[in-house]
Design a protein around this motif. Structure first.
Motif, PDB file in Angstrom:
ATOM      1  N   UNK A  55     107.899  -5.695  45.883  1.00 36.09           N
ATOM      2  CA  UNK A  55     108.079  -5.747  47.335  1.00 36.09           C
ATOM      3  C   UNK A  55     107.630  -4.439  47.996  1.00 36.09           C
TER       4      UNK A  55
ATOM      5  N   UNK B 240     111.526 -12.180  57.038  1.00 40.03           N
ATOM      6  CA  UNK B 240     111.717 -11.908  55.622  1.00 40.03           C
ATOM      7  C   UNK B 240     113.050 -12.524  55.203  1.00 40.03           C
TER       8      UNK B 240
ATOM      9  N   UNK C  79     106.962 -19.105  46.073  1.00 37.40           N
ATOM     10  CA  UNK C  79     107.491 -19.747  44.868  1.00 37.40           C
ATOM     11  C   UNK C  79     106.931 -21.180  44.769  1.00 37.40           C
TER      12      UNK C  79
ATOM     13  N   UNK D 123     113.406 -10.744  48.940  1.00 35.55           N
ATOM     14  CA  UNK D 123     112.804  -9.473  48.525  1.00 35.55           C
ATOM     15  C   UNK D 123     112.844  -9.460  47.003  1.00 35.55           C
ATOM     16  N   UNK D 124     111.696  -9.589  46.374  1.00 34.95           N
ATOM     17  CA  UNK D 124     111.689  -9.731  44.921  1.00 34.95           C
ATOM     18  C   UNK D 124     112.473 -10.982  44.558  1.00 34.95           C
ATOM     19  N   UNK D 125     113.412 -10.824  43.622  1.00 30.63           N
ATOM     20  CA  UNK D 125     114.222 -11.977  43.201  1.00 30.63           C
ATOM     21  C   UNK D 125     115.356 -12.276  44.176  1.00 30.63           C
ATOM     22  N   UNK D 126     115.659 -11.323  45.010  1.00 33.56           N
ATOM     23  CA  UNK D 126     116.851 -11.463  45.852  1.00 33.56           C
ATOM     24  C   UNK D 126     116.591 -12.295  47.105  1.00 33.56           C
ATOM     25  N   UNK D 127     117.577 -13.107  47.441  1.00 31.58           N
ATOM     26  CA  UNK D 127     117.495 -13.933  48.647  1.00 31.58           C
ATOM     27  C   UNK D 127     118.492 -13.372  49.658  1.00 31.58           C
TER      28      UNK D 127
ATOM     29  N   UNK E 212     108.117  -5.730  60.047  1.00 32.76           N
ATOM     30  CA  UNK E 212     107.405  -4.711  60.817  1.00 32.76           C
ATOM     31  C   UNK E 212     106.260  -5.427  61.532  1.00 32.76           C
TER      32      UNK E 212
ATOM     33  N   UNK F  49     118.085 -19.613  46.579  1.00 33.99           N
ATOM     34  CA  UNK F  49     117.891 -19.865  48.008  1.00 33.99           C
ATOM     35  C   UNK F  49     118.876 -20.924  48.507  1.00 33.99           C
TER      36      UNK F  49
ATOM     37  N   UNK G 211     107.106 -13.563  55.680  1.00 32.51           N
ATOM     38  CA  UNK G 211     106.639 -12.186  55.767  1.00 32.51           C
ATOM     39  C   UNK G 211     106.688 -11.415  54.469  1.00 32.51           C
ATOM     40  N   UNK G 212     107.123 -12.052  53.408  1.00 32.66           N
ATOM     41  CA  UNK G 212     107.314 -11.329  52.155  1.00 32.66           C
ATOM     42  C   UNK G 212     105.992 -10.969  51.498  1.00 32.66           C
ATOM     43  N   UNK G 213     105.992  -9.877  50.732  1.00 33.03           N
ATOM     44  CA  UNK G 213     104.763  -9.510  50.009  1.00 33.03           C
ATOM     45  C   UNK G 213     104.759 -10.104  48.599  1.00 33.03           C
ATOM     46  N   UNK G 214     105.833 -10.772  48.210  1.00 29.84           N
ATOM     47  CA  UNK G 214     105.854 -11.458  46.903  1.00 29.84           C
ATOM     48  C   UNK G 214     105.129 -12.798  47.032  1.00 29.84           C
TER      49      UNK G 214
ATOM     50  N   UNK H 151     113.914  -9.145  60.263  1.00 32.72           N
ATOM     51  CA  UNK H 151     112.620  -8.964  60.946  1.00 32.72           C
ATOM     52  C   UNK H 151     111.587  -8.236  60.091  1.00 32.72           C
TER      53      UNK H 151
ATOM     54  N   UNK I  36     110.475  -3.708  52.788  1.00 32.07           N
ATOM     55  CA  UNK I  36     111.230  -4.866  52.279  1.00 32.07           C
ATOM     56  C   UNK I  36     112.346  -4.381  51.364  1.00 32.07           C
TER      57      UNK I  36
ATOM     58  N   UNK J   7     122.281 -12.164  45.406  1.00 28.04           N
ATOM     59  CA  UNK J   7     122.010 -13.587  45.212  1.00 28.04           C
ATOM     60  C   UNK J   7     120.540 -13.828  44.916  1.00 28.04           C
ATOM     61  N   UNK J   8     120.275 -14.728  44.000  1.00 26.31           N
ATOM     62  CA  UNK J   8     118.890 -15.049  43.654  1.00 26.31           C
ATOM     63  C   UNK J   8     118.545 -16.496  43.969  1.00 26.31           C
TER      64      UNK J   8
ATOM     65  N   UNK K 135      99.112 -11.130  56.222  1.00 28.90           N
ATOM     66  CA  UNK K 135      99.754 -11.641  55.010  1.00 28.90           C
ATOM     67  C   UNK K 135     100.579 -12.902  55.328  1.00 28.90           C
TER      68      UNK K 135
END
Lengths: 286, 271
Positions: free
Chosen positions: B2, A100, A75, A103-107, A115, B97, A69-72, A113, B6, B94-95, A123
């Motif tokens: 994002x 999701x 990878x 979010x960006x670089x963050x895991x 939206x 996975x 669901x991410x907008x990024x 959930x 998000x 954390x970056x 998407x």
């Protein structure tokens, strides 16, 4: 192994009983499911053990971090490494969750959930297609447990899931426990919900146990045996979908392998009953 | 970049804590993420109590991963660990996975600050690194050519398995008990360990003399065997000390027996 040949009840492979699986002659388990993130980018005992298990049992992969669901952007390094892993174990498909996790670089390391909106469904569908092309195998999308909806809900959850599946022409990994937990937490009829999904797209089913908190909220912990109402819902669902493979997930408070195998046998009995129900009307009409 | 919701969810799980009934704090959270009006209204109408379940879940998962990797460090730091954990999530997050790699991310973030924090004992970095190296070596990938071997040669570097590392500490943290309730401080003093994964996939630790550590450090950095011996023994000219030579031969033979040393590496790129 082909997607069509896989049926029956499988078990989530946990490190707690890897050695027992390797030492046992042939366990009454139709297949094992693994989280590839636990085996990727690593050497040592666990990947080596998994390789030996994959020689003896069908293995399917079920990811946690694709963040559909991410907008990024997805990878590409992760997808390439995931492809290597899926080839290594010979999975007929790969699944991940409609949620999701980055979010960006963050895991986030949790299934957060989305939206429920048409824009998010579109998407997510695009990302499912990108992942399928990168992996070269079918993608299944799993419905998640959600405890709260982030923002204004634009479409019902079943429509949200359906939109993703139809647009991506993807399979559904239907988590029956997640439906039941959501139904309890949000007050709806789980059978009505399942009935409104495109059931011809169900290619695999998950069941698991959960935990009720003091506030009454049920958490999808995968830390307890599957409860009877979920087994009944599974049986009812299987009677509609036909013999798709079912997986028992147990990720927390993992008991002895013997206990899990007994639970697999219970689920297998429900599986058989559902198939007999499906065949009965056919036999009568013949 | 994002989407607003998000960002809001990431901020909810990693950002500053707030009480679900603290309307001003909830509004501030939504404003930070620039959540759109209709979504903001829906969240405010529903309340954030259940959304905050995700904060607890995410933090529980990450804390659990750290607890698997560095349990004694966490236990000894107590509330100071919690403070740094919160800071790590708030300022970086954390970056990776891969959960097992979050420990490395956490330590890289906190260790510079520990140096100047009087509440953190001077040995804590050593203990954290010593605990963390176990998972690192247990899970480090193997090179595809790890079965190959060639006879050692003074003019060539030495090939080790990928899952091998030299650890240097200022305290004998490797001698501390495994018990997380133990609070005995380790003895101060230079300590060098060669940590490797054996063919049975077990992590093994070998305590080294200062000279052996210097030699292995150079070899692991890709120096040719002769250059490593000369560099470590401080003998730049003339024949090598026979004692150093025989001791090193014994050490390298032992490492080869243990499956940690593969033989001579290609001389290309030798230092």
């Amino acid at each position: 192994m082909t997607a069509r040949s896989l049926s029956g009840v499988g078990l989530g492979l946990r490190w707690e009983f890897l050695e027992e699986v390797l030492e046992a002659d042939a366990l009454p388990v139709a297949f094992f499911e693994v989280c590839p993130e636990n085996y990727m980018r690593r050497g040592g005992y666990y990947p080596s053990a998994l390789a030996r298990i994959a020689e003896r049992y069908p293995v399917v992969t079920h990811g946690l971090t694709m963040s559909l669901g991410s907008s990024d952007p997805l990878d590409p390094v992760y997808l390439a490494e995931l492809r290597t892993e899926t080839l290594r174990v010979g999975t007929p498909w790969h699944s991940d969750h409609l949620c999701l996790t980055t979010v960006g670089k963050q895991v986030l390391h949790e299934l957060v959930p989305l939206k429920q909106s048409t824009a998010n469904a579109r998407r997510a569908a695009e990302r499912v297609c990108v992942a399928r092309d990168a992996l070269g195998i079918p993608m299944l999308v799993e419905n998640i447990t959600w405890y709260a909806h982030p923002g204004r809900r634009e479409i019902p959850e079943a429509d949200f899931i359906t939109e993703v599946l139809e647009r991506a022409d993807a399979g559904l990994l239907l988590d029956v426990n997640n439906v039941w937990v959501n139904a309890q937490n949000h007050g709806f009829d789980p059978r009505e919900f399942i009935g409104s999904l495109p059931l011809s797209r169900v290619k695999q089913i998950h069941v698991a146990g959960h935990t009720r908190t003091a506030s009454g909220l049920i958490l999808d912990t995968h830390g307890a045996p599957v409860v009877d109402p979920v087994i009944e819902l599974l049986e009812w669902t299987l009677a509609l979908t036909g013999p798709v493979p079912v997986l028992l997930e147990r990720d927390n408070a993992v008991p002895e392998l013997g206990e899990l195998l007994a639970e697999v046998a219970l689920l297998a009995a429900a599986y058989e009953r559902a198939q007999r129900k499906r065949e009965a009307p056919l036999a009568r009409s013949a | 970049m994002p989407a607003a919701l998000e960002r809001a969810m990431a901020d909810l799980v990693f950002g500053p804590a707030f009480e679900p009934h603290d309307q001003a704090a909830v509004e501030a959270w939504l404003a930070r993420a620039e959540v759109e009006a209709d979504d903001r209204k829906a969240i405010l109408d529903d309340g954030v109590e259940r959304l905050l379940v995700y904060r607890a879940l995410v933090r529980g998962t990450l804390r659990g991963a750290l607890e698997c990797a560095i349990p004694r460090t966490m236990a000894r730091l107590g509330p100071v660990f919690d403070e740094y954990f919160d800071r790590f999530l708030r300022e970086r997050g954390p970056e990776s996975r891969y959960l097992r790699l979050v420990t490395r991310e956490y330590l890289d973030f906190v260790e510079p600050s520990w140096k100047s924090d009087a509440r953190v004992p001077s040995y804590m970095k050593d203990l954290a690194e010593h605990e963390a190296v176990q998972i690192e070596i247990a899970s480090r990938s193997a090179r595809p050519d790890e079965q190959e071997s060639a006879e050692l040669d003074l003019d060539r570097p030495v090939a080790f398995i990928e899952a091998a590392r030299l650890m240097r500490y200022g305290h004998a943290v490797h001698l501390l008990p495994d018990d997380t309730l133990d609070r005995t401080p380790p003895e101060a003093g230079p300590t060098a360990l060669f940590v490797y994964r054996n063919p049975e996939h077990e992590v093994r630790y070998l305590e080294l003399s200062p000279l052996a550590a210097d030699i292995l450090e150079r070899l692991l950095a890709g120096h040719a065997l002769g250059a490593a011996l000369r560099g470590a023994s401080g003998r730049t000219e003339g024949p090598l000390d026979p004692d150093v030579l025989s001791g090193t031969t014994q050490l390298l033979f032992d490492l080869a027996e243990r499956g940690a040393l593969l033989g001579a590496a290609p001389s290309e790129g030798a230092r």
